[in-house]
Design a protein around this motif. Structure first.
Motif, mmCIF file in Angstrom:
data_model
loop_
_atom_site.group_PDB
_atom_site.id
_atom_site.type_symbol
_atom_site.label_atom_id
_atom_site.label_comp_id
_atom_site.label_asym_id
_atom_site.label_seq_id
_atom_site.Cartn_x
_atom_site.Cartn_y
_atom_site.Cartn_z
ATOM 1 N N THR A 163 0.549 5.114 -2.429
ATOM 2 C CA THR A 163 1.144 6.450 -2.356
ATOM 3 C C THR A 163 2.151 6.562 -1.212
ATOM 4 O OG1 THR A 163 -0.847 7.046 -1.181
ATOM 5 C CG2 THR A 163 -0.698 7.745 -3.468
ATOM 6 N N GLY A 164 2.038 5.705 -0.223
ATOM 7 C CA GLY A 164 2.957 5.761 0.921
ATOM 8 C C GLY A 164 3.613 4.418 1.180
ATOM 9 N N ARG A 165 4.173 4.293 2.384
ATOM 10 C CA ARG A 165 4.896 3.067 2.723
ATOM 11 C C ARG A 165 3.971 1.882 2.975
ATOM 12 N NH1 ARG A 165 10.363 4.283 5.005
ATOM 13 N NH2 ARG A 165 10.291 2.119 5.667
ATOM 14 N N GLN A 166 2.739 2.175 3.403
ATOM 15 C CA GLN A 166 1.847 1.072 3.768
ATOM 16 C C GLN A 166 1.414 0.286 2.532
ATOM 17 O OE1 GLN A 166 -1.983 2.067 5.487
ATOM 18 N NE2 GLN A 166 -2.083 0.095 6.541
ATOM 19 N N PRO A 167 1.619 -1.041 2.537
ATOM 20 C CA PRO A 167 1.211 -1.829 1.378
ATOM 21 C C PRO A 167 -0.200 -2.383 1.511
ATOM 22 C CG PRO A 167 2.583 -3.167 2.819
ATOM 23 C CD PRO A 167 2.396 -1.831 3.506
ATOM 24 N N PRO A 168 -0.923 -2.535 0.381
ATOM 25 C CA PRO A 168 -2.101 -3.397 0.409
ATOM 26 C C PRO A 168 -1.616 -4.822 0.679
ATOM 27 C CG PRO A 168 -1.914 -2.195 -1.683
ATOM 28 C CD PRO A 168 -0.612 -2.056 -0.970
ATOM 29 N N ARG A 169 -2.494 -5.667 1.206
ATOM 30 C CA ARG A 169 -2.094 -7.056 1.487
ATOM 31 C C ARG A 169 -3.033 -8.021 0.784
ATOM 32 N NH1 ARG A 169 2.981 -7.916 4.179
ATOM 33 N NH2 ARG A 169 3.340 -6.103 5.485
ATOM 34 N N ALA A 170 -2.579 -9.263 0.616
ATOM 35 C CA ALA A 170 -3.377 -10.292 -0.059
ATOM 36 C C ALA A 170 -4.762 -10.381 0.559
ATOM 37 C CB ALA A 170 -2.663 -11.639 0.046
ATOM 38 N N GLY A 171 -5.773 -10.401 -0.291
ATOM 39 C CA GLY A 171 -7.158 -10.508 0.178
ATOM 40 C C GLY A 171 -7.871 -9.169 0.248
ATOM 41 N N ASP A 172 -7.121 -8.065 0.236
ATOM 42 C CA ASP A 172 -7.758 -6.738 0.281
ATOM 43 C C ASP A 172 -8.550 -6.503 -1.008
ATOM 44 O OD1 ASP A 172 -6.583 -6.282 2.720
ATOM 45 O OD2 ASP A 172 -5.023 -4.929 1.954
ATOM 46 N N GLU A 173 -9.730 -5.901 -0.851
ATOM 47 C CA GLU A 173 -10.576 -5.590 -2.000
ATOM 48 C C GLU A 173 -10.037 -4.347 -2.717
ATOM 49 O OE1 GLU A 173 -14.784 -6.374 -0.972
ATOM 50 O OE2 GLU A 173 -15.095 -4.413 -1.911
ATOM 51 N N VAL A 174 -10.137 -4.333 -4.043
ATOM 52 C CA VAL A 174 -9.730 -3.154 -4.826
ATOM 53 C C VAL A 174 -10.976 -2.553 -5.470
ATOM 54 C CG1 VAL A 174 -8.294 -2.316 -6.731
ATOM 55 C CG2 VAL A 174 -7.471 -4.179 -5.279
ATOM 56 N N ARG A 175 -11.133 -1.237 -5.300
ATOM 57 C CA ARG A 175 -12.300 -0.536 -5.861
ATOM 58 C C ARG A 175 -11.854 0.635 -6.718
ATOM 59 N NH1 ARG A 175 -17.323 -1.389 -3.910
ATOM 60 N NH2 ARG A 175 -17.500 -3.057 -2.367
ATOM 61 N N ARG A 176 -12.762 1.093 -7.580
ATOM 62 C CA ARG A 176 -12.465 2.258 -8.395
ATOM 63 C C ARG A 176 -12.232 3.454 -7.475
ATOM 64 N NH1 ARG A 176 -12.407 2.216 -13.583
ATOM 65 N NH2 ARG A 176 -13.753 0.455 -14.034
ATOM 66 N N GLY A 177 -11.229 4.274 -7.804
ATOM 67 C CA GLY A 177 -10.821 5.316 -6.873
ATOM 68 C C GLY A 177 -11.362 6.691 -7.173
ATOM 69 N N ASP A 178 -12.029 6.849 -8.340
ATOM 70 C CA ASP A 178 -12.431 8.202 -8.747
ATOM 71 C C ASP A 178 -13.917 8.463 -8.503
ATOM 72 O OD1 ASP A 178 -13.384 6.450 -10.576
ATOM 73 O OD2 ASP A 178 -12.343 7.306 -12.312
ATOM 74 N N ALA A 179 -14.577 7.563 -7.720
ATOM 75 C CA ALA A 179 -16.006 7.747 -7.477
ATOM 76 C C ALA A 179 -16.229 8.936 -6.546
ATOM 77 C CB ALA A 179 -16.596 6.488 -6.853
ATOM 78 N N PRO A 180 -17.299 9.746 -6.795
ATOM 79 C CA PRO A 180 -17.571 10.860 -5.883
ATOM 80 C C PRO A 180 -17.951 10.331 -4.507
ATOM 81 C CG PRO A 180 -19.334 10.597 -7.532
ATOM 82 C CD PRO A 180 -18.251 9.638 -7.898
ATOM 83 N N GLY A 181 -17.349 10.905 -3.478
ATOM 84 C CA GLY A 181 -17.707 10.553 -2.111
ATOM 85 C C GLY A 181 -17.148 9.224 -1.639
ATOM 86 N N GLY A 182 -16.092 8.726 -2.285
ATOM 87 C CA GLY A 182 -15.462 7.516 -1.744
ATOM 88 C C GLY A 182 -15.252 6.459 -2.795
ATOM 89 N N ALA A 183 -14.983 5.236 -2.316
ATOM 90 C CA ALA A 183 -14.619 4.144 -3.211
ATOM 91 C C ALA A 183 -15.795 3.749 -4.090
ATOM 92 C CB ALA A 183 -14.155 2.949 -2.395
ATOM 93 N N GLY A 184 -15.481 3.412 -5.348
ATOM 94 C CA GLY A 184 -16.512 3.037 -6.306
ATOM 95 C C GLY A 184 -16.676 1.535 -6.421
ATOM 96 N N GLU A 185 -17.029 1.090 -7.631
ATOM 97 C CA GLU A 185 -17.343 -0.330 -7.842
ATOM 98 C C GLU A 185 -16.130 -1.223 -7.562
ATOM 99 O OE1 GLU A 185 -17.400 -1.714 -12.031
ATOM 100 O OE2 GLU A 185 -16.924 0.360 -12.528
ATOM 101 N N LYS A 186 -16.422 -2.470 -7.183
ATOM 102 C CA LYS A 186 -15.352 -3.429 -6.910
ATOM 103 C C LYS A 186 -14.692 -3.866 -8.212
ATOM 104 C CE LYS A 186 -14.067 -7.783 -4.856
ATOM 105 N NZ LYS A 186 -14.353 -8.979 -4.088
ATOM 106 N N LEU A 187 -13.370 -3.830 -8.237
ATOM 107 C CA LEU A 187 -12.629 -4.182 -9.440
ATOM 108 C C LEU A 187 -11.902 -5.511 -9.309
ATOM 109 C CD1 LEU A 187 -11.020 -0.681 -10.084
ATOM 110 C CD2 LEU A 187 -12.945 -1.688 -11.312
ATOM 111 N N GLY A 188 -11.679 -5.966 -8.070
ATOM 112 C CA GLY A 188 -10.947 -7.212 -7.885
ATOM 113 C C GLY A 188 -10.327 -7.297 -6.504
ATOM 114 N N THR A 189 -9.286 -8.135 -6.384
ATOM 115 C CA THR A 189 -8.706 -8.469 -5.086
ATOM 116 C C THR A 189 -7.184 -8.485 -5.180
ATOM 117 O OG1 THR A 189 -10.628 -9.889 -4.730
ATOM 118 C CG2 THR A 189 -8.775 -10.214 -3.246
ATOM 119 N N VAL A 190 -6.543 -8.016 -4.127
ATOM 120 C CA VAL A 190 -5.081 -8.073 -4.038
ATOM 121 C C VAL A 190 -4.659 -9.531 -3.836
ATOM 122 C CG1 VAL A 190 -3.070 -7.398 -2.656
ATOM 123 C CG2 VAL A 190 -4.898 -5.739 -3.115
ATOM 124 N N THR A 191 -3.676 -9.991 -4.612
ATOM 125 C CA THR A 191 -3.185 -11.368 -4.485
ATOM 126 C C THR A 191 -1.897 -11.440 -3.667
ATOM 127 O OG1 THR A 191 -2.182 -11.083 -6.668
ATOM 128 C CG2 THR A 191 -4.292 -12.237 -6.588
#
Lengths: 126, 381
Positions: free
Chosen positions: B296-324
């Protein structure tokens, strides 16, 4: 590489400028040149109490992410919000428009422990 | 041991800052800076030294069949004077061991261009696949030449100006080569090759020039207004174009199917290295896929960062994968990334990348991230 004589420096490549009772902080010309084009700056929260050497933010270039360390202990009084939309100011004017934050120092001791321009120049010449 | 390009002294004169990539000390950026170099390539013309790419000559009667057995794509789909993108698979796992471009120069002469660090692996695979009754000549000729990529909407125009100047040392019309075409030309009396290939998303060419005369070629292009650009700009350009980089979107644990590159695999042509393993992988079901992320902003995700579901109540949800791969996109003005995610994640979904412990909201998209020149050309056909 520009190293203004009136400023003090940390070995982590921050500069500090005495501004009345407060200390203005940024990263040096050497640091911005090493980073390359800065694309994102994470600024500290105003009001936060920090210790000298503590991570207070991040500078991110197209190539890498570097942490910004507090050169002195104290309280963050203001931050340069212009950098949120114009992080390139850090490259273009590191000692001026590219300033990062102002810290109200807890004591005068930390300032005296910082490097002067000659010592910093020697550090970066190596 | 660190290798240097034949163009190294030119880069030093141009004020380049260097970085080691795949065992090669190459220009990272020039004094103009990565963002300016990136924009020059999107809007005008940038010139890159990509001599760190390998060049493996495969020639002789057995060359064609050796290449067909070694790589996934089918040379039967093209002809001499064309180039083809292809994969080398790990025979056991069907992971992509390297992605290469093959320049088919003439009937029985091919140039395979692996990634810098994979050249010896590609030579070994080719040697194993050449047959005793119909051998191919396989030779690593990387050190004999420089490879110069001229990319951007003005690339061909710049090359043409260089060819047409009075007393030009260029013979031939390399600027006329088609997209994915390969053609000979001459520079200072030496044989050179041009291909309509690149790694920026823009139109352009890549030239293989004999090492002894390559510095003058690069300097002449810069003299005619091509902006010298380093590997940092090459990386932001390829990322915006959604192009994979071996070691990030391709490599151990990632098959062509997971990389979204099933078109690189030809099942019709007969046996090839890794075919059985890839068939098993395909039959067992593809569970993950490379997707694009826009922050959403200028800051990029970087390689190795974990990706999680974003619509979970109260924060990040299940792990979906990894930034390459992740970086700032000069074209969008925001952070972008490629990520290996669960196949169930669809474009339009909201996810979060965990960037040094903090949640960075992103939208899942289908790359390319920006309308590149090659994309615009495809749409106007």
């Amino acid at each position: 590489m520009e190293v203004p004589a009136a400023l003090r420096y940390s070995s982590d490549h921050e500069w500090a400028a005495m501004d009345g009772a407060e200390i203005r902080v940024g990263i040096t010309d050497y640091a911005q040149d090493a980073l390359g084009d800065v694309v994102y700056v994470q600024l500290p929260e105003p009001g936060r109490k920090v210790e000298a050497g503590e991570v207070i933010g991040e500078v991110e270039s197209t190539k890498s992410v570097s942490e910004i360390y507090a050169p002195v202990s104290g309280t963050i009084r203001s931050v340069n919000t212009e950098l949120s939309d114009a992080p390139e100011e850090l490259n273009q004017d590191p000692y001026g428009r590219g300033w990062i934050c102002v810290i109200e120092p807890a004591s005068s001791g930390d300032w005296d422990g910082l490097l002067d321009a000659t010592a910093y120049q020697a550090l970066t010449a190596g | 041991m660190t290798y240097r390009s034949p163009l190294h002294p030119v880069h030093v004169r141009l004020g380049a800052r260097f970085s080691v990539f795949g065992g090669w000390e190459m220009p990272l950026r020039y004094p103009a800076g990565t963002l300016a170099e990136h924009r020059a390539c999107r809007d005008g013309c940038a010139v890159f030294d990509v001599s760190h790419l390998g060049s493996v000559l495969v020639a002789g009667e057995g060359a064609y069949s050796c290449l067909q057995r070694t790589f996934t794509n089918d040379l039967g789909k093209i002809e001499p004077g064309r180039a083809q993108y292809t994969h080398l698979l790990d025979p056991q796992t069907a992971s992509v061991a390297d992605d290469c471009i093959i320049w088919w120069e003439s009937e029985a002469t091919f140039h395979v261009m692996p990634n810098a660090a994979n050249t010896s692996g590609v030579v070994n695979a080719l040697s194993e696949e050449t047959s005793g009754s119909e051998p191919a000549h396989i030779e690593d000729v990387t050190s004999t030449r420089a490879v110069v990529a001229i990319q951007g909407p003005d690339a061909r125009h710049m090359l043409r100006r260089l060819a047409e100047q009075a007393g030009s040392p260029m013979e031939g019309a390399p600027y006329e080569v088609r997209h994915l075409g390969v053609a000979p030309f001459r520079w200072m009396g030496h044989d050179a090759l041009v291909a309509g290939t690149g790694y920026s998303g823009e139109d352009g060419v890549e030239c293989a020039i004999p090492a002894s005369v390559a510095p003058g070629f690069f300097e002449s292009l810069v003299g005619h207004g091509c902006v010298p650009a380093g590997l940092a700009a090459r990386d932001t350009l390829r990322l915006e174009a959604g192009l994979p980089l071996h070691g990030h979107e391709l490599g151990p644990g990632i098959t062509p199917y997971e990389a979204g590159l099933s078109w690189v695999v030809s099942w019709e042509k007969g046996p090839f290295r890794g075919r059985e393993a890839l068939d098993r992988h395909r039959a067992s079901g593809i569970k993950q896929s490379i997707r694009g992320l826009v922050a959403t902003g200028r800051q990029p995700p970087r390689a190795g960062d974990e990706v999680r579901r974003g619509d979970a109540p109260g924060g990040a949800g299940e792990k979906l994968g990894t930034v390459t791969s992740g970086n700032y996109s000069p074209g969008l003005g925001s952070g972008i990334a490629l990520a290996l995610l669960s196949k169930t994640v669809m474009p339009g979904e909201r996810v979060v990348a965990l960037v040094r412990g903090k949640e960075l909201p992103c939208e899942v998209v289908t790359p390319p991230f920006v309308p590149t020149g090659l994309e615009r050309a495809k749409r106007s056909l």
